[in-house]
Design an enzyme around this catalytic site. Structure first.
Site, short mmCIF file in Angstrom:
data_model
loop_
_atom_site.label_atom_id
_atom_site.label_comp_id
_atom_site.label_asym_id
_atom_site.label_seq_id
_atom_site.Cartn_x
_atom_site.Cartn_y
_atom_site.Cartn_z
N CYS A 108 37.04 39.56 50.39
CA CYS A 108 38.40 40.04 50.68
C CYS A 108 38.44 41.27 51.59
O CYS A 108 39.50 41.67 52.04
CB CYS A 108 39.15 40.30 49.38
SG CYS A 108 39.22 38.83 48.35
N HIS A 232 44.84 45.00 51.07
CA HIS A 232 44.49 43.64 50.64
C HIS A 232 45.38 43.27 49.45
O HIS A 232 45.66 44.10 48.58
CB HIS A 232 43.02 43.59 50.24
CG HIS A 232 42.67 42.32 49.53
ND1 HIS A 232 42.98 41.08 50.04
CD2 HIS A 232 42.08 42.09 48.32
CE1 HIS A 232 42.57 40.14 49.19
NE2 HIS A 232 42.03 40.74 48.15
N ASN A 262 46.52 35.73 46.44
CA ASN A 262 45.36 36.38 47.05
C ASN A 262 44.73 35.43 48.04
O ASN A 262 44.11 34.43 47.65
CB ASN A 262 44.36 36.78 45.96
CG ASN A 262 43.14 37.50 46.52
OD1 ASN A 262 42.90 37.50 47.73
ND2 ASN A 262 42.35 38.09 45.65
N1 COA Z 1 47.79 33.29 31.71
C1 COA Z 1 47.97 33.73 30.46
N2 COA Z 1 47.09 34.50 29.81
C2 COA Z 1 45.97 34.84 30.47
C3 COA Z 1 45.70 34.41 31.78
C4 COA Z 1 46.67 33.60 32.39
N3 COA Z 1 46.52 33.12 33.65
N4 COA Z 1 44.52 34.89 32.17
C5 COA Z 1 44.05 35.62 31.15
N5 COA Z 1 44.93 35.59 30.11
C6 COA Z 1 44.83 36.24 28.81
C7 COA Z 1 43.43 36.63 28.45
O1 COA Z 1 42.74 35.53 27.87
C8 COA Z 1 43.65 37.75 27.48
O2 COA Z 1 43.97 37.21 26.23
P1 COA Z 1 43.46 37.92 24.87
O3 COA Z 1 44.11 39.26 24.88
O4 COA Z 1 43.97 37.00 23.83
O5 COA Z 1 41.99 37.97 25.01
C9 COA Z 1 44.90 38.44 28.01
O6 COA Z 1 45.53 37.47 28.87
C10 COA Z 1 44.61 39.70 28.81
O7 COA Z 1 43.53 39.43 29.68
P2 COA Z 1 42.95 40.52 30.64
O8 COA Z 1 41.81 39.93 31.38
O9 COA Z 1 42.73 41.79 29.89
O10 COA Z 1 44.21 40.73 31.60
P3 COA Z 1 44.39 41.76 32.73
O11 COA Z 1 45.58 42.56 32.49
O12 COA Z 1 43.10 42.48 33.08
O13 COA Z 1 44.73 40.81 33.96
C11 COA Z 1 43.68 39.93 35.90
C12 COA Z 1 43.77 39.86 34.40
C13 COA Z 1 42.63 38.95 36.38
C14 COA Z 1 45.02 39.57 36.48
C15 COA Z 1 43.30 41.37 36.32
O14 COA Z 1 42.20 41.80 35.59
C16 COA Z 1 43.00 41.49 37.77
O15 COA Z 1 43.85 41.28 38.62
N6 COA Z 1 41.75 41.89 38.12
C17 COA Z 1 41.36 42.03 39.48
C18 COA Z 1 41.19 40.69 40.04
C19 COA Z 1 41.17 40.70 41.52
O16 COA Z 1 41.95 41.33 42.15
N7 COA Z 1 40.22 39.94 42.07
C20 COA Z 1 40.13 39.74 43.45
C21 COA Z 1 39.42 40.85 44.08
S1 COA Z 1 39.49 40.66 45.79
#
Ligand code: COA
Length: 306
Positions: A108, A232, A262
Protein backbone atom coordinates in the site's frame (compact mmCIF):
# COMPACT_ATOMS: atom_id res chain seq x y z
CA UNK A 1 16.28 20.37 -10.57
CA UNK A 2 12.66 19.58 -10.06
CA UNK A 3 9.69 17.47 -10.90
CA UNK A 4 6.14 18.52 -11.80
CA UNK A 5 2.90 16.60 -11.63
CA UNK A 6 1.47 17.17 -15.11
CA UNK A 7 -1.73 15.14 -15.13
CA UNK A 8 -3.74 12.56 -13.25
CA UNK A 9 -6.27 9.86 -14.10
CA UNK A 10 -8.18 7.07 -12.38
CA UNK A 11 -10.11 3.95 -13.30
CA UNK A 12 -12.45 1.87 -11.13
CA UNK A 13 -14.62 -1.11 -12.00
CA UNK A 14 -18.33 -0.44 -12.56
CA UNK A 15 -19.45 -3.13 -10.13
CA UNK A 16 -20.26 -1.67 -6.69
CA UNK A 17 -20.34 -4.07 -3.73
CA UNK A 18 -22.01 -2.59 -0.67
CA UNK A 19 -21.55 -3.63 2.95
CA UNK A 20 -25.13 -4.83 2.89
CA UNK A 21 -24.32 -7.17 -0.01
CA UNK A 22 -21.32 -8.61 1.87
CA UNK A 23 -23.43 -9.12 4.98
CA UNK A 24 -25.69 -11.46 3.00
CA UNK A 25 -22.89 -14.04 2.71
CA UNK A 26 -20.56 -13.14 5.61
CA UNK A 27 -21.06 -12.97 9.37
CA UNK A 28 -20.80 -9.17 9.38
CA UNK A 29 -22.99 -6.08 9.27
CA UNK A 30 -23.00 -2.71 7.54
CA UNK A 31 -22.86 -1.15 11.00
CA UNK A 32 -19.71 -3.06 12.05
CA UNK A 33 -17.85 -2.33 8.81
CA UNK A 34 -18.80 1.35 8.75
CA UNK A 35 -17.98 1.89 12.42
CA UNK A 36 -14.66 -0.01 12.47
CA UNK A 37 -13.34 0.93 9.04
CA UNK A 38 -15.34 3.80 7.50
CA UNK A 39 -15.90 1.71 4.36
CA UNK A 40 -19.46 1.69 2.94
CA UNK A 41 -18.92 0.21 -0.50
CA UNK A 42 -16.11 -0.81 -2.84
CA UNK A 43 -15.54 -1.51 -6.55
CA UNK A 44 -14.75 -5.05 -7.67
CA UNK A 45 -13.56 -6.21 -11.09
CA UNK A 46 -11.02 -5.71 -13.89
CA UNK A 47 -7.36 -6.50 -13.46
CA UNK A 48 -4.15 -4.58 -12.74
CA UNK A 49 -3.58 -4.42 -16.49
CA UNK A 50 -7.04 -3.30 -17.60
CA UNK A 51 -7.54 -0.78 -14.80
CA UNK A 52 -3.94 0.43 -14.98
CA UNK A 53 -4.14 0.94 -18.73
CA UNK A 54 -7.29 3.03 -18.45
CA UNK A 55 -5.93 5.16 -15.61
CA UNK A 56 -2.63 5.61 -17.46
CA UNK A 57 -4.36 6.74 -20.65
CA UNK A 58 -6.49 9.20 -18.69
CA UNK A 59 -3.42 10.65 -16.94
CA UNK A 60 -1.65 11.06 -20.29
CA UNK A 61 -4.74 12.77 -21.77
CA UNK A 62 -4.99 15.01 -18.71
CA UNK A 63 -1.31 15.94 -19.08
CA UNK A 64 -1.76 16.51 -22.82
CA UNK A 65 1.05 14.07 -23.70
CA UNK A 66 1.27 11.31 -26.28
CA UNK A 67 2.74 7.82 -26.07
CA UNK A 68 6.03 8.94 -27.63
CA UNK A 69 6.44 11.60 -24.91
CA UNK A 70 6.73 8.99 -22.12
CA UNK A 71 10.29 7.86 -21.32
CA UNK A 72 9.55 5.30 -18.61
CA UNK A 73 6.58 3.50 -17.04
CA UNK A 74 6.66 2.62 -13.35
CA UNK A 75 3.69 0.53 -12.22
CA UNK A 76 3.03 0.08 -8.51
CA UNK A 77 1.10 -3.12 -7.93
CA UNK A 78 0.83 -5.82 -5.31
CA UNK A 79 -1.47 -7.84 -7.53
CA UNK A 80 0.15 -8.16 -10.98
CA UNK A 81 -1.86 -10.13 -13.55
CA UNK A 82 0.89 -12.77 -13.54
CA UNK A 83 4.00 -13.45 -11.44
CA UNK A 84 5.94 -13.26 -14.71
CA UNK A 85 6.01 -11.21 -16.86
CA UNK A 86 5.54 -7.97 -14.96
CA UNK A 87 2.30 -6.13 -15.73
CA UNK A 88 4.00 -2.82 -16.68
CA UNK A 89 5.27 -4.01 -20.10
CA UNK A 90 1.76 -5.23 -20.97
CA UNK A 91 0.27 -1.86 -20.00
CA UNK A 92 3.01 -0.11 -22.00
CA UNK A 93 2.03 -2.22 -25.00
CA UNK A 94 -1.66 -1.35 -24.58
CA UNK A 95 -0.80 2.35 -24.34
CA UNK A 96 1.54 2.24 -27.34
CA UNK A 97 4.54 3.29 -25.23
CA UNK A 98 8.01 2.57 -26.53
CA UNK A 99 10.03 2.81 -23.32
CA UNK A 100 11.25 0.79 -20.32
CA UNK A 101 8.46 -0.48 -18.07
CA UNK A 102 8.66 -2.18 -14.70
CA UNK A 103 6.58 -3.14 -11.67
CA UNK A 104 7.28 -1.94 -8.13
CA UNK A 105 5.75 -3.88 -5.25
CA UNK A 106 5.69 -2.00 -1.97
CA UNK A 107 2.09 -2.97 -1.12
CA UNK A 108 0.00 0.00 0.00
CA UNK A 109 3.05 2.31 -0.04
CA UNK A 110 3.49 1.33 -3.68
CA UNK A 111 2.29 4.51 -5.33
CA UNK A 112 4.64 6.68 -3.26
CA UNK A 113 7.51 4.23 -3.81
CA UNK A 114 6.81 4.49 -7.56
CA UNK A 115 6.78 8.30 -7.38
CA UNK A 116 10.11 8.19 -5.50
CA UNK A 117 11.54 5.84 -8.13
CA UNK A 118 10.31 8.11 -10.92
CA UNK A 119 11.88 11.12 -9.19
CA UNK A 120 15.24 9.34 -9.24
CA UNK A 121 14.81 8.42 -12.91
CA UNK A 122 14.00 12.03 -13.77
CA UNK A 123 17.11 13.16 -11.90
CA UNK A 124 19.19 10.95 -14.18
CA UNK A 125 18.07 12.11 -17.59
CA UNK A 126 14.48 11.01 -18.26
CA UNK A 127 12.03 13.76 -19.20
CA UNK A 128 8.60 12.32 -18.53
CA UNK A 129 7.47 9.30 -16.55
CA UNK A 130 4.09 7.64 -16.28
CA UNK A 131 3.47 6.38 -12.74
CA UNK A 132 0.51 4.05 -12.26
CA UNK A 133 -0.87 2.36 -9.14
CA UNK A 134 -3.20 -0.49 -10.10
CA UNK A 135 -4.64 -3.30 -8.02
CA UNK A 136 -6.81 -6.35 -8.39
CA UNK A 137 -6.89 -7.22 -4.70
CA UNK A 138 -10.27 -8.97 -4.91
CA UNK A 139 -8.61 -11.83 -6.81
CA UNK A 140 -6.56 -12.68 -3.70
CA UNK A 141 -9.36 -12.35 -1.16
CA UNK A 142 -11.02 -15.37 0.40
CA UNK A 143 -14.61 -14.20 0.13
CA UNK A 144 -15.58 -16.39 3.11
CA UNK A 145 -13.06 -14.55 5.36
CA UNK A 146 -14.79 -11.54 6.88
CA UNK A 147 -11.50 -10.16 8.21
CA UNK A 148 -10.18 -9.34 4.73
CA UNK A 149 -13.27 -9.37 2.50
CA UNK A 150 -14.71 -6.20 4.02
CA UNK A 151 -11.49 -4.23 3.48
CA UNK A 152 -9.89 -4.88 0.08
CA UNK A 153 -11.00 -3.72 -3.37
CA UNK A 154 -9.91 -2.96 -6.92
CA UNK A 155 -8.95 0.25 -8.72
CA UNK A 156 -6.19 2.26 -10.38
CA UNK A 157 -4.80 5.76 -10.49
CA UNK A 158 -1.96 7.39 -12.42
CA UNK A 159 0.07 10.54 -12.82
CA UNK A 160 2.56 11.93 -15.31
CA UNK A 161 5.73 13.31 -13.73
CA UNK A 162 7.85 15.71 -15.77
CA UNK A 163 11.37 17.02 -15.32
CA UNK A 164 11.57 20.78 -14.77
CA UNK A 165 15.00 22.45 -14.48
CA UNK A 166 13.44 25.53 -12.86
CA UNK A 167 11.38 24.30 -9.94
CA UNK A 168 9.70 21.41 -8.21
CA UNK A 169 6.36 20.17 -6.88
CA UNK A 170 8.06 17.40 -4.88
CA UNK A 171 9.92 18.90 -1.92
CA UNK A 172 10.86 15.93 0.24
CA UNK A 173 10.44 12.22 0.90
CA UNK A 174 10.71 9.85 3.81
CA UNK A 175 10.50 6.16 2.89
CA UNK A 176 11.20 3.06 4.92
CA UNK A 177 10.78 -0.67 5.27
CA UNK A 178 10.81 -3.11 8.18
CA UNK A 179 10.87 -6.74 7.08
CA UNK A 180 10.73 -7.96 10.67
CA UNK A 181 7.00 -7.17 10.40
CA UNK A 182 6.58 -9.14 7.17
CA UNK A 183 4.26 -11.75 8.67
CA UNK A 184 1.66 -9.20 9.81
CA UNK A 185 0.09 -8.90 6.36
CA UNK A 186 0.75 -11.56 3.74
CA UNK A 187 -0.50 -13.34 0.65
CA UNK A 188 1.30 -16.61 -0.05
CA UNK A 189 1.57 -18.10 -3.56
CA UNK A 190 -1.78 -19.62 -4.41
CA UNK A 191 -3.27 -18.28 -1.19
CA UNK A 192 -5.22 -15.32 0.10
CA UNK A 193 -4.48 -12.12 1.99
CA UNK A 194 -4.18 -12.61 5.74
CA UNK A 195 -3.54 -10.01 8.39
CA UNK A 196 -3.01 -9.29 12.07
CA UNK A 197 -5.31 -6.28 11.89
CA UNK A 198 -4.70 -4.85 15.34
CA UNK A 199 -0.92 -4.91 15.05
CA UNK A 200 -0.99 -3.48 11.52
CA UNK A 201 -3.23 -0.70 12.81
CA UNK A 202 -0.88 0.14 15.68
CA UNK A 203 2.24 0.20 13.52
CA UNK A 204 0.51 2.04 10.66
CA UNK A 205 -0.26 5.03 12.86
CA UNK A 206 3.31 5.04 14.18
CA UNK A 207 5.04 4.92 10.78
CA UNK A 208 2.72 7.49 9.18
CA UNK A 209 3.33 9.97 12.00
CA UNK A 210 7.08 9.35 12.06
CA UNK A 211 7.60 9.52 8.27
CA UNK A 212 5.31 12.54 7.91
CA UNK A 213 7.22 14.43 10.61
CA UNK A 214 10.55 13.62 8.93
CA UNK A 215 9.26 14.61 5.46
CA UNK A 216 7.88 17.90 6.83
CA UNK A 217 11.14 18.66 8.66
CA UNK A 218 13.13 18.00 5.52
CA UNK A 219 10.84 20.31 3.51
CA UNK A 220 11.22 22.97 6.21
CA UNK A 221 7.52 23.10 7.08
CA UNK A 222 5.28 22.13 10.00
CA UNK A 223 1.83 20.56 10.04
CA UNK A 224 0.33 24.06 10.36
CA UNK A 225 1.61 24.81 6.84
CA UNK A 226 -0.23 21.89 5.23
CA UNK A 227 -3.26 22.67 3.10
CA UNK A 228 -4.24 19.08 2.55
CA UNK A 229 -3.32 15.51 3.52
CA UNK A 230 -3.74 12.72 0.97
CA UNK A 231 -3.29 9.52 2.95
CA UNK A 232 -3.44 5.87 1.94
CA UNK A 233 -7.04 4.78 2.37
CA UNK A 234 -7.05 1.73 4.66
CA UNK A 235 -9.22 2.64 7.64
CA UNK A 236 -10.80 5.94 8.69
CA UNK A 237 -9.62 5.34 12.26
CA UNK A 238 -5.99 5.12 11.14
CA UNK A 239 -6.37 8.45 9.30
CA UNK A 240 -8.04 10.02 12.35
CA UNK A 241 -5.39 8.75 14.77
CA UNK A 242 -2.48 9.82 12.57
CA UNK A 243 -3.81 13.30 11.79
CA UNK A 244 -4.63 13.87 15.44
CA UNK A 245 -1.09 12.96 16.50
CA UNK A 246 0.32 15.23 13.79
CA UNK A 247 -1.86 18.12 14.99
CA UNK A 248 -3.79 18.28 11.72
CA UNK A 249 -7.56 18.86 11.66
CA UNK A 250 -9.35 15.87 10.16
CA UNK A 251 -11.13 18.08 7.61
CA UNK A 252 -7.77 18.64 5.89
CA UNK A 253 -7.51 14.90 5.13
CA UNK A 254 -9.01 13.46 1.95
CA UNK A 255 -11.20 10.42 2.55
CA UNK A 256 -12.50 8.23 -0.28
CA UNK A 257 -12.34 4.84 1.42
CA UNK A 258 -16.08 5.07 2.13
CA UNK A 259 -16.64 4.59 -1.64
CA UNK A 260 -13.58 2.60 -2.70
CA UNK A 261 -12.36 0.55 0.29
CA UNK A 262 -8.65 -0.22 0.49
CA UNK A 263 -7.22 -0.26 -3.05
CA UNK A 264 -3.56 -0.40 -1.94
CA UNK A 265 -1.32 1.25 -4.59
CA UNK A 266 -4.33 2.95 -6.19
CA UNK A 267 -5.66 4.70 -3.11
CA UNK A 268 -3.54 7.87 -3.10
CA UNK A 269 -4.29 8.79 -6.75
CA UNK A 270 -7.97 7.94 -6.17
CA UNK A 271 -7.95 10.36 -3.24
CA UNK A 272 -6.09 13.01 -5.26
CA UNK A 273 -8.68 12.76 -8.03
CA UNK A 274 -11.53 13.24 -5.58
CA UNK A 275 -9.78 16.23 -3.98
CA UNK A 276 -9.19 17.84 -7.35
CA UNK A 277 -12.79 17.28 -8.46
CA UNK A 278 -13.92 18.99 -5.27
CA UNK A 279 -11.66 22.01 -5.76
CA UNK A 280 -9.38 21.03 -2.88
CA UNK A 281 -6.07 21.11 -4.81
CA UNK A 282 -4.86 24.70 -4.62
CA UNK A 283 -1.83 26.12 -6.39
CA UNK A 284 0.90 27.07 -3.94
CA UNK A 285 -0.46 24.97 -1.07
CA UNK A 286 1.54 22.27 0.67
CA UNK A 287 0.28 18.68 0.71
CA UNK A 288 1.33 15.60 2.62
CA UNK A 289 1.02 12.36 0.65
CA UNK A 290 1.53 9.37 2.91
CA UNK A 291 1.22 5.61 2.61
CA UNK A 292 1.94 2.47 4.61
CA UNK A 293 1.43 -1.19 4.01
CA UNK A 294 2.61 -4.77 4.00
CA UNK A 295 6.33 -5.29 4.27
CA UNK A 296 5.99 -3.30 6.35
CA UNK A 297 6.70 -0.33 4.12
CA UNK A 298 5.92 3.34 4.48
CA UNK A 299 6.41 6.49 2.41
CA UNK A 300 5.59 10.15 2.96
CA UNK A 301 6.21 13.07 0.64
CA UNK A 302 5.68 16.81 0.82
CA UNK A 303 4.33 18.38 -2.34
CA UNK A 304 3.69 22.00 -3.28
CA UNK A 305 1.19 22.11 -6.14
CA UNK A 306 2.10 24.19 -9.14
N1 COA B 1 -17.57 -8.16 10.88
C1 COA B 1 -17.98 -8.34 12.13
N2 COA B 1 -17.16 -8.63 13.15
C2 COA B 1 -15.85 -8.72 12.87
C3 COA B 1 -15.34 -8.55 11.57
C4 COA B 1 -16.27 -8.26 10.56
N3 COA B 1 -15.90 -8.07 9.27
N4 COA B 1 -14.01 -8.72 11.59
C5 COA B 1 -13.68 -8.97 12.86
N5 COA B 1 -14.79 -8.98 13.64
C6 COA B 1 -14.89 -9.21 15.08
C7 COA B 1 -13.71 -9.91 15.65
O1 COA B 1 -13.84 -11.33 15.49
C8 COA B 1 -13.75 -9.49 17.08
O2 COA B 1 -14.70 -10.27 17.75
P1 COA B 1 -14.47 -10.71 19.29
O3 COA B 1 -14.41 -9.44 20.05
O4 COA B 1 -15.67 -11.53 19.56
O5 COA B 1 -13.19 -11.45 19.27
C9 COA B 1 -14.28 -8.07 17.02
O6 COA B 1 -14.92 -7.95 15.73
C10 COA B 1 -13.20 -7.01 17.14
O7 COA B 1 -12.12 -7.40 16.32
P2 COA B 1 -10.81 -6.53 16.22
O8 COA B 1 -9.86 -7.23 15.32
O9 COA B 1 -10.35 -6.15 17.58
O10 COA B 1 -11.40 -5.22 15.52
P3 COA B 1 -10.69 -3.89 15.22
O11 COA B 1 -11.40 -2.79 15.85
O12 COA B 1 -9.19 -3.98 15.42
O13 COA B 1 -10.94 -3.76 13.65
C11 COA B 1 -9.76 -4.03 11.61
C12 COA B 1 -10.41 -4.74 12.78
C13 COA B 1 -9.15 -5.07 10.68
C14 COA B 1 -10.81 -3.24 10.88
C15 COA B 1 -8.66 -3.08 12.15
O14 COA B 1 -7.83 -3.76 13.03
C16 COA B 1 -7.84 -2.49 11.06
O15 COA B 1 -8.32 -1.75 10.22
N6 COA B 1 -6.51 -2.76 11.06
C17 COA B 1 -5.63 -2.25 10.07
C18 COA B 1 -5.87 -2.99 8.83
C19 COA B 1 -5.31 -2.30 7.65
O16 COA B 1 -5.45 -1.13 7.48
N7 COA B 1 -4.67 -3.08 6.79
C20 COA B 1 -4.18 -2.63 5.57
C21 COA B 1 -2.88 -1.98 5.75
S1 COA B 1 -2.40 -1.26 4.26
Amino acid sequence: MGVRFKGWGIAVPDRIVTNEELSRTLDTTDEWITERTGIRERRIGGSAMTLGTLAGQRAMDDAGVKAEDIDFLVLATTTPDRICPATAPMIANELGLNCPAMDVNAACSGFMYAVRTAYGLLETGNKRILVIGAEHLSRWVDWTDRNMAVLLADGAGATVLEFDPDGTDLLSFCLGADGSAADLLTCEHGGYFQMNGREVFRRAVRVVVDSAEKAMASAGITSADLGIVIPHQANIRIIQAATQRLGIEMDRAVVVLDRYGNTSSASIPLAFDDARNNGRIKVGEYALLTGFGAGMTWASAIVRWS
